[in-house]
Design an enzyme around this catalytic site. Sequence first.
Site, mmCIF file in Angstrom:
data_model
loop_
_atom_site.group_PDB
_atom_site.id
_atom_site.type_symbol
_atom_site.label_atom_id
_atom_site.label_comp_id
_atom_site.label_asym_id
_atom_site.label_seq_id
_atom_site.Cartn_x
_atom_site.Cartn_y
_atom_site.Cartn_z
ATOM 1 N N SER A 133 0.825 -1.208 0.000
ATOM 2 C CA SER A 133 0.000 0.000 0.000
ATOM 3 C C SER A 133 0.860 1.259 0.000
ATOM 4 O O SER A 133 1.834 1.369 0.749
ATOM 5 C CB SER A 133 -0.911 0.016 1.226
ATOM 6 O OG SER A 133 -1.595 1.263 1.268
ATOM 7 N N SER A 174 -0.547 4.101 0.757
ATOM 8 C CA SER A 174 -1.245 5.041 1.644
ATOM 9 C C SER A 174 -0.314 5.620 2.712
ATOM 10 O O SER A 174 -0.350 6.831 2.959
ATOM 11 C CB SER A 174 -2.458 4.367 2.297
ATOM 12 O OG SER A 174 -3.400 4.046 1.316
ATOM 13 N N LYS A 197 -13.560 -4.306 4.201
ATOM 14 C CA LYS A 197 -14.499 -3.173 4.047
ATOM 15 C C LYS A 197 -15.902 -3.504 4.572
ATOM 16 O O LYS A 197 -16.582 -2.636 5.123
ATOM 17 C CB LYS A 197 -14.561 -2.731 2.591
ATOM 18 C CG LYS A 197 -13.282 -2.019 2.183
ATOM 19 C CD LYS A 197 -13.303 -1.478 0.785
ATOM 20 C CE LYS A 197 -11.958 -0.787 0.550
ATOM 21 N NZ LYS A 197 -11.720 -0.333 -0.775
ATOM 22 N N ASP A 212 -14.590 5.638 -1.738
ATOM 23 C CA ASP A 212 -14.315 4.982 -3.026
ATOM 24 C C ASP A 212 -15.351 5.381 -4.083
ATOM 25 O O ASP A 212 -15.034 5.484 -5.277
ATOM 26 C CB ASP A 212 -14.372 3.448 -2.876
ATOM 27 C CG ASP A 212 -13.144 2.881 -2.164
ATOM 28 O OD1 ASP A 212 -12.087 3.531 -2.194
ATOM 29 O OD2 ASP A 212 -13.263 1.790 -1.578
ATOM 30 N N GLY A 221 -15.707 -8.571 -9.998
ATOM 31 C CA GLY A 221 -15.490 -8.550 -8.547
ATOM 32 C C GLY A 221 -16.772 -8.144 -7.844
ATOM 33 O O GLY A 221 -17.644 -7.479 -8.438
ATOM 34 N N ASN A 233 -18.216 -12.413 -10.923
ATOM 35 C CA ASN A 233 -17.367 -12.702 -9.757
ATOM 36 C C ASN A 233 -17.043 -14.178 -9.659
ATOM 37 O O ASN A 233 -17.810 -15.039 -10.104
ATOM 38 C CB ASN A 233 -18.064 -12.234 -8.465
ATOM 39 C CG ASN A 233 -17.095 -12.166 -7.305
ATOM 40 O OD1 ASN A 233 -15.995 -11.644 -7.442
ATOM 41 N ND2 ASN A 233 -17.474 -12.714 -6.159
ATOM 42 N N ARG A 234 -15.874 -14.450 -9.058
ATOM 43 C CA ARG A 234 -15.452 -15.839 -8.848
ATOM 44 C C ARG A 234 -16.491 -16.571 -8.010
ATOM 45 O O ARG A 234 -16.946 -17.660 -8.379
ATOM 46 C CB ARG A 234 -14.086 -15.829 -8.136
ATOM 47 C CG ARG A 234 -13.559 -17.184 -7.777
ATOM 48 C CD ARG A 234 -12.212 -17.078 -7.129
ATOM 49 N NE ARG A 234 -12.245 -16.335 -5.865
ATOM 50 C CZ ARG A 234 -11.192 -16.137 -5.089
ATOM 51 N NH1 ARG A 234 -10.012 -16.597 -5.454
ATOM 52 N NH2 ARG A 234 -11.294 -15.463 -3.954
ATOM 53 N N GLY A 274 -5.507 2.701 -11.837
ATOM 54 C CA GLY A 274 -6.151 2.921 -10.535
ATOM 55 C C GLY A 274 -5.611 4.118 -9.767
ATOM 56 O O GLY A 274 -6.082 4.420 -8.672
HETATM 57 P P1 NAP Z 1 -12.423 -7.411 -1.268
HETATM 58 O O1 NAP Z 1 -13.608 -6.797 -0.655
HETATM 59 O O2 NAP Z 1 -11.663 -8.396 -0.488
HETATM 60 O O3 NAP Z 1 -12.864 -8.119 -2.655
HETATM 61 C C1 NAP Z 1 -11.931 -8.821 -3.410
HETATM 62 C C2 NAP Z 1 -12.561 -9.255 -4.723
HETATM 63 O O4 NAP Z 1 -11.533 -9.862 -5.505
HETATM 64 C C3 NAP Z 1 -13.670 -10.289 -4.565
HETATM 65 O O5 NAP Z 1 -14.624 -10.076 -5.556
HETATM 66 C C4 NAP Z 1 -12.915 -11.606 -4.802
HETATM 67 O O6 NAP Z 1 -13.729 -12.647 -5.299
HETATM 68 C C5 NAP Z 1 -11.947 -11.182 -5.891
HETATM 69 N N1 NAP Z 1 -10.785 -12.051 -5.946
HETATM 70 C C6 NAP Z 1 -9.780 -12.135 -5.042
HETATM 71 N N2 NAP Z 1 -8.877 -13.050 -5.460
HETATM 72 C C7 NAP Z 1 -9.323 -13.551 -6.627
HETATM 73 C C8 NAP Z 1 -8.817 -14.513 -7.537
HETATM 74 N N3 NAP Z 1 -7.665 -15.138 -7.324
HETATM 75 N N4 NAP Z 1 -9.525 -14.765 -8.662
HETATM 76 C C9 NAP Z 1 -10.685 -14.113 -8.904
HETATM 77 N N5 NAP Z 1 -11.217 -13.201 -8.077
HETATM 78 C C10 NAP Z 1 -10.539 -12.913 -6.949
HETATM 79 O O7 NAP Z 1 -11.369 -6.281 -1.728
HETATM 80 P P2 NAP Z 1 -11.645 -4.763 -2.136
HETATM 81 O O8 NAP Z 1 -11.485 -3.921 -0.941
HETATM 82 O O9 NAP Z 1 -12.892 -4.699 -2.934
HETATM 83 O O10 NAP Z 1 -10.364 -4.455 -3.050
HETATM 84 C C11 NAP Z 1 -10.209 -5.080 -4.324
HETATM 85 C C12 NAP Z 1 -9.101 -4.399 -5.102
HETATM 86 O O11 NAP Z 1 -9.471 -3.064 -5.390
HETATM 87 C C13 NAP Z 1 -7.792 -4.274 -4.325
HETATM 88 O O12 NAP Z 1 -6.899 -5.240 -4.744
HETATM 89 C C14 NAP Z 1 -7.237 -2.916 -4.654
HETATM 90 O O13 NAP Z 1 -6.081 -3.031 -5.477
HETATM 91 C C15 NAP Z 1 -8.310 -2.252 -5.435
HETATM 92 N N6 NAP Z 1 -8.593 -0.955 -4.806
HETATM 93 C C16 NAP Z 1 -8.225 0.173 -5.447
HETATM 94 C C17 NAP Z 1 -8.480 1.390 -4.900
HETATM 95 C C18 NAP Z 1 -8.040 2.621 -5.595
HETATM 96 O O14 NAP Z 1 -8.235 3.688 -5.023
HETATM 97 N N7 NAP Z 1 -7.499 2.551 -6.786
HETATM 98 C C19 NAP Z 1 -9.142 1.497 -3.678
HETATM 99 C C20 NAP Z 1 -9.486 0.328 -3.033
HETATM 100 C C21 NAP Z 1 -9.211 -0.900 -3.599
HETATM 101 P P3 NAP Z 1 -14.518 -13.653 -4.290
HETATM 102 O O15 NAP Z 1 -15.774 -12.939 -3.902
HETATM 103 O O16 NAP Z 1 -14.760 -14.853 -5.101
HETATM 104 O O17 NAP Z 1 -13.605 -13.890 -3.123
#
Ligand code: NAP
Length: 524
Positions: free
Chosen positions: A253, A255, A309, A350, A378, A401-402, A486
């Site tokens: 991160s 941040s 989250k 977000d 996702g 989504n997976r 991003g």
């Molecule tokens: P989260 O709530 O944990 O959700 C993760 C998502 O990724 C779920 O849909 C999960 O699917 C999927 N996933 C994880 N591993 C996978 C895999 N190997 N194959 C397929 N799908 C997979 O996380 P989040 O907070 O939403 O964050 C997700 C991403 O958003 C982060 O990695 C981050 O890089 C990005 N993000 C960017 C910003 C920005 O400001 N640019 C801000 C926040 C986050 P399942 O439901 O099947 O587990």
Amino acid sequence: MTHLAVPISAAGFDEALCQIREAVAAGAAMLELRTDYLEALSPSLVAKLLAEIRSTSASRQPAVIVTCRDKNQGGARDYPEELRLDVLCAAVTAGADFIDVEYSSFARQANRKKVSEALSNNPEARLILSAHDFKGSFSDIAGLCGEIESSYPGAVPKLVYNANHINDCFEAFDLLHQGDGERIVFCMGQAGLISRIIAKKLGGFVTFASLDQASATAPGQLTIEQSRELYRYDSINSDTELYGVIGSPVGHSLSPAIHNACFEHAGMNKLYLPLLVEGGKADFEQFVNSVASRAWLDFRGLSVTIPHKQNALDYVRENGGFIEPLAQRIGAVNTLLLSEHGRIRAYNTDYAGALDAITGAMNIAKKDLKGLSVAVVGAGGVARAIVAALSDIGADITVYNRTLSKAQRLAAEFACGFDGLDGLSRLDAKLLINCTSVGMHPKPDESPVPKECIRKGMVVFDTVYNPAETLLLRQARRAGAKTIDGVSMFVNQAMTQFRLFTGRAGDAELMREIIHDSLFGQVR
Ligand code: NAP
């Protein structure tokens, strides 16, 4: 007063002198001579090194701790106890400011007598009595600390253990907070990293930072550069307010880098930390409860990222905190504010951050997204915010989504279509958004979308910002699609968080500069 000690972990005399010069040049006011790293160790070799330190760095005399660690307590070489004690006693005579003796060794009568006699010959030299546990917490750390403190007048207890989870750090914080004297207490390992930084706020006597990664002498040790530049070591004091990003993983991160730079720029006594909270809802709850119940830690704000989250929303709901209506509707929280009295408030930055990033890059107004067909890949926290934002405008959304049930649940809440990841082969969307963590550092060679699904004329937005150009974006660019990385979303949401944390505007240009420097000149 907390000393930042730099360990000298050389195998030979000349190498040790080089490390000492480097450490002094880097501003080290205290050195720890780890004599157990020396080959052909002898009392005279250590005395010679001490004499050299005193003569070569005469203008800025660093305080010196001499340590000869037992192999069983993390020592580099297997030297016998008798030699180790001889070395430490010789160091006292040669003018060491502190010697560090393992408490288990000191507790034996003959050793205690030998060390006490040496110390009586140099009243300036002081004794650190240490205990290490590389497996986990001590069974009774407070009891052990009391025993050490009463075992020798003026002895500084040093208690170091491996944190298997960030929640293990709180007993180290409690011990420092309760102590009215000089104690060295922190945790090793990645999960213990924050204890090395917070030690200064809590008045720990010494914390350690290595010259570079290669010369680190314990797991999770920061470098002196990280401590001073990234974690504002020189500015930390007992009034410093703490902030941080809760996530797992969190090491990637940016941040901490952007918020700390903005705190520094604005002259604020605030520090932002990476908070590796592994596990699920129960671990998250334990962490936030531990923070909230210790007002003296002065935690005031938390960013929340993968995978917590939704846990954050549940936590605030179950604990009667305030949730802004938008975060309530999204079903995910990425910002928590904590008051001095333990009251907690939850927000989502977000939603607006992503929407502004999309419309800014496409050079369109928000209303132009109405009716646009969008594929959201996702169904986690970020997907929720983006689906809510796009559905408010009237976009035509399908969630892929997976875990199909999660896609189905999200789609039902916002009246969208849904499918599994294999449905991407039938993709017919103008805008595709990756909201999964796939492709993120340290696995940049993965993409959640097969490249055959991307066509010329599409817009592909990857919320992953590290790396800035993910495999998905590279393949999209090659296929003739417009790409959005991003980074803008990251800066937008961080700017809103900074305002929530401080009531003042952050510096978006400074944030962008730091992000692009950290990502080694990737496409701006
Ligand atoms: P989260 O709530 O944990 O959700 C993760 C998502 O990724 C779920 O849909 C999960 O699917 C999927 N996933 C994880 N591993 C996978 C895999 N190997 N194959 C397929 N799908 C997979 O996380 P989040 O907070 O939403 O964050 C997700 C991403 O958003 C982060 O990695 C981050 O890089 C990005 N993000 C960017 C910003 C920005 O400001 N640019 C801000 C926040 C986050 P399942 O439901 O099947 O587990």
